[in-house]
Design an enzyme around this catalytic site. Structure first.
Site, mmCIF file in Angstrom:
data_model
loop_
_atom_site.group_PDB
_atom_site.id
_atom_site.type_symbol
_atom_site.label_atom_id
_atom_site.label_comp_id
_atom_site.label_asym_id
_atom_site.label_seq_id
_atom_site.Cartn_x
_atom_site.Cartn_y
_atom_site.Cartn_z
ATOM 1 C CG ASP A 82 -2.178 0.888 0.929
ATOM 2 O OD1 ASP A 82 -2.121 1.732 0.003
ATOM 3 O OD2 ASP A 82 -3.198 0.751 1.639
HETATM 4 C C1 BGC Z 1 -5.098 3.215 -0.059
HETATM 5 C C2 BGC Z 1 -5.135 2.257 -1.239
HETATM 6 C C3 BGC Z 1 -4.902 3.018 -2.525
HETATM 7 C C4 BGC Z 1 -3.586 3.762 -2.439
HETATM 8 C C5 BGC Z 1 -3.226 4.547 -3.690
HETATM 9 C C6 BGC Z 1 -3.874 4.102 -0.089
HETATM 10 O O1 BGC Z 1 -4.016 5.128 0.844
HETATM 11 O O2 BGC Z 1 -5.151 2.490 1.141
HETATM 12 O O3 BGC Z 1 -6.371 1.592 -1.265
HETATM 13 O O4 BGC Z 1 -4.917 2.138 -3.614
HETATM 14 O O5 BGC Z 1 -3.659 4.665 -1.349
HETATM 15 O O6 BGC Z 1 -4.065 5.635 -3.847
#
Ligand code: BGC
Length: 719
Positions: free
Chosen positions: A258
């Protein structure tokens, strides 16, 4: 004859399998050949972000950048390479897809597939190789700010939808990225929290949908979650990533962190992470950039490990951007509009219609008051969660006008102000829950002068958002005061709640008002809602999670495990998540899992199994008859729960093991036939470290919701 047919079938299957094995071996050989030509530096460059949503390719070898983008609500608008600001493109207006809990409320895997195909086609049009969707963490805790993105509290329902979403996306040669692996069930402290969860609970509740999306959906990528599990960050969790995901489940694709969820170089590299992603540079300083190169040179991470990571990325590419017959993709097409209408139409849940206010006959109603900020609000973007630059979004008011406007006078009153911004401090948001008396007075006047009032309340994308959890289950923005005033002024009031998670509807339910539950329901939300109100669509959505009567009934609160102490939260309720908890503890919820009404009624009969006793490994053949006893055609989701009689280990009172959604014409009876694998009745025995089907008596329940059991039969599993 049967024997010959079986031989042909076996030949076909094994023939196919061996052809696939050959293809896979050829692909692996090709990938090894490419890796041999790469320098260590080129390999490392592929393992970390080089911008917000990409990692490096190798130009001289024809390997493109690995481009990705958010979901799940649709393909996010193009942002600048190194900054979250809009890139101001004019070609990135996309279809806004219904949110996760809306898809789950359809209880229809075909709808999840449709969702996936639209997302895949639109990702292709935007040249994205990986779409960061679907998200299906278990809805453990009703206040989780991302509940709207996720599917359900039940691992089986989750899994069936996850498999089809992934298949839909990947049918377009785009990689799904299933997220967030795993047990990322609250936003408060998500980046620091250590989730303590026992192995049985992980295996039975939190992992099944991931396993299914890998083994049955063949998901090409997976995103490790921000949190720790049992002391180890999910992005460097050997048990989760190496032992379970890669070895046990045979995952061939890439694990993507993530954004900003990587914490160390050597631990993450050796414990299964393949690509580090994040939100800000300098990119060459990241754990998987120069420090990883140095770690390899120092012998702390082997080049074999690096090759494995590169090989996984190339494997993903050969199935996506470097695939043969790669589709061109399309974005914001009328066909996509039709698909999201279909999904939205099946997701809307009728919670109460005792007064038979619904459906509203267009020929009869001459004046309608549409009241509430949510009637004119759009939900494609807002808050911190990934949004969509929607090509269009039909609001509730627009949908109602289009459906009823030719024959009825439609007036609008705002009713309440939605004074809440995600990211604001509590002090800045103070007073967001207070009613606005002048707006209420105006709404009352409007309601009084109309035959029918449609009150559109609920939440919005600021109030339910990534990055924070809600603080209470109460309806925000002083909405209850508005409900009381409007329903007193006009008894013909239909309450439409638009939100993605459970809320406290106790007072509304007590007063027996007509309630329709809609969601953040995509580009066609308003049209689908209006068609349900008009009876053009017979509602068939069912709740994908329990609405507790009180927050304190819910397991995380009853056991005081939320948000945790000292950055630790212990999942003390174990396997008793969602209805498993309420059923087993005999706590009546406000609305139970699987609940939802229709404009028609159904009679269940003839539930039977094809045998009385089954051997482990066998199949339980199930049959049931379903009659539509009302006057209009309708879809019913028949839910099959199984309950172990006299279990030797603690188990939930019942567990969902199958479901079928079918359309039945009025007066007609349809026969249902399906199988449940005996092995799917297993519990995970942590001591023996394996799934165990306990012999003995089981009950099979055919139900219209988790509390409305229509038919029960018993069967046995022999030793
Ligand atoms: C989220 C993800 C997301 C990523 C990119 C993170 O804060 O938890 O679900 O894909 O950001 O935007």
């Amino acid at each position: 004859m049967k024997y010959i047919a079986a031989c042909f079938a076996a030949l076909f299957l094994f023939g196919n399998a061996s052809a696939q094995n050959k293809q896979e071996a050829a692909l692996q050989a090709k990938i090894s050949g490419i890796i041999k030509k790469m320098t260590l530096e080129e390999k490392i460059a592929m393992l970390h972000g080089n911008a917000l949503f990409s990692s490096e390719g190798v130009k001289r070898l024809g390997i493109p950048e690995l481009t990705c983008d958010d979901g799940p609500l649709g393909v996010r608008e193009e942002i600048k390479r190194f900054d979250w600001a809009s890139a101001n493109w004019t070609t990135d207006s996309a279809t806004f897809l219904p949110n996760g809990s809306a898809i789950a409320a359809t209880w229809n895997p075909d709808m999840a597939h449709k969702y996936g195909v639209v997302l895949g086609e639109e990702s292709n049009a935007r040249k994205k190789i990986v779409i960061l969707s679907p998200a299906f963490n278990i809805c453990r805790m009703p206040l989780n700010g991302r509940t709207y993105e996720y599917y359900s509290e039940d691992p089986y329902l989750n899994a069936q939808l996850a498999i089809q979403s992934v298949k839909g996306i990947q049918s377009q040669h785009v990689a799904a990225c299933v997220k967030h692996f795993a047990a990322n069930n609250q936003e408060v402290n998500r980046g620091t929290i250590n989730t303590i969860v026992d192995e049985r609970t992980l295996r039975e509740i939190y992992l099944p949908a991931f396993k299914a999306s890998i083994q049955q959906g063949n998901a090409y990528t997976i995103m490790s979650a921000y949190n720790k599990i049992n002391g180890y960050w999910c992005s460097e969790n050997d048990i989760l990533l190496n032992q379970i995901l890669k070895k046990e489940w045979g995952f061939k694709g890439a694990v993507i962190s993530d954004w900003g969820g990587t914490h160390h170089t050597v631990e993450a590299a050796n414990n299964g992470l393949d690509i580090e992603m994040g939100s800000s540079g300098p990119y060459d300083k990241w754990y998987f950039a120069t420090p990883l190169l140095e770690a390899v040179k120092a012998g702390k991470v082997s080049e074999k490990t690096i090759n494995d990571k590169v090989s996984r990325i190339l494997w993903v590419m050969f199935h996506t951007s470097m695939s043969t017959n790669h589709p061109a993709g399309s974005i914001g097409t009328p066909a996509h509009g039709k698909a999201v209408y279909d999904i939205a139409a099946e997701s809307i849940v009728l919670l109460n219609n005792e007064d038979h206010l619904l459906p509203l006959k267009t020929s009869k109603v001459k004046s309608i008051a549409v009241i509430g900020d949510n009637a004119t609000r759009t939900f494609a973007s807002g808050g911190f969660g990934a949004g969509v630059k929607a090509k269009y979004e039909i609001t509730a008011l627009a949908g109602i006008k289009a459906r009823f406007g030719k024959t009825a006078d439609i007036k609008f009153a705002q009713g309440y102000k939605a004074n809440y911004k995600a990211g604001n401090t509590d002090a800045q948001n103070a007073g967001y829950d207070k009613p606005d008396q002048s707006l209420i007075d105006e709404a009352v006047t409007t309601a009084k002068s109309s035959e029918v009032a449609i009150l559109c309340i609920g939440a919005n994308r600021e109030y339910e958002s990534e990055g924070h959890d809600r603080k209470t289950l109460e309806l925000p923005f002083g909405e209850m005061a508005l409900v009381k005033a409007v329903t007193a002024a006009n008894p013909n009031t239909i309450i439409v709640v638009m939100a993605g998670a459970p809320y406290d509807l106790n007072d509304i339910k007590k007063l027996n008002h007509t309630i329709v539950w809609s969601w953040f329901n995509g580009s066609e939300a308003g049209n689908a809602l209006a068609d349900v109100l008009a009876g053009v669509i017979n509602p068939s959505g069912k709740l994908p999670f329990t609405f507790p009567a009180s927050l304190h009934d819910s397991p995380a609160f009853a056991l005081n495990t939320y948000p945790g102490e000292n950055q630790t939260t212990e999942y003390k309720e174990g396997i008793l998540v969602g209805y498993r908890w309420y059923d087993t503890k005999k706590i009546d919820p406000l609305y139970c899992f699987g609940y939802g009404l229709s404009y028609t009624s159904f009679a269940y009969s003839g539930l039977a199994t094809d045998k009385k006793v089954y051997a482990p490994g066998g199949k339980i053949g199930i049959s049931l008859k379903l009659k539509n006893t009302g006057a209009v055609a309708g879809k019913e989701t028949v839910q099959f729960y199984v309950s172990k009689v006299g279990s030797s280990v603690s188990r939930a009172e019942k567990e969902l093991k199958a479901f079928r959604k079918i359309m039945v014409a009025p007066g007609k009876t349809n026969a249902l036939a399906l199988n449940i694998n005996v092995n799917d009745l297993a519990y995970f025995n942590a001591e023996q470290h394996k799934w165990v089907v306990e012999p003995g008596e089981y009950k099979l329940l055919a139900a219209s919701s988790s509390k409305d059991i229509k038919e029960v039969v018993s069967f046995r599993v022999g030793k």
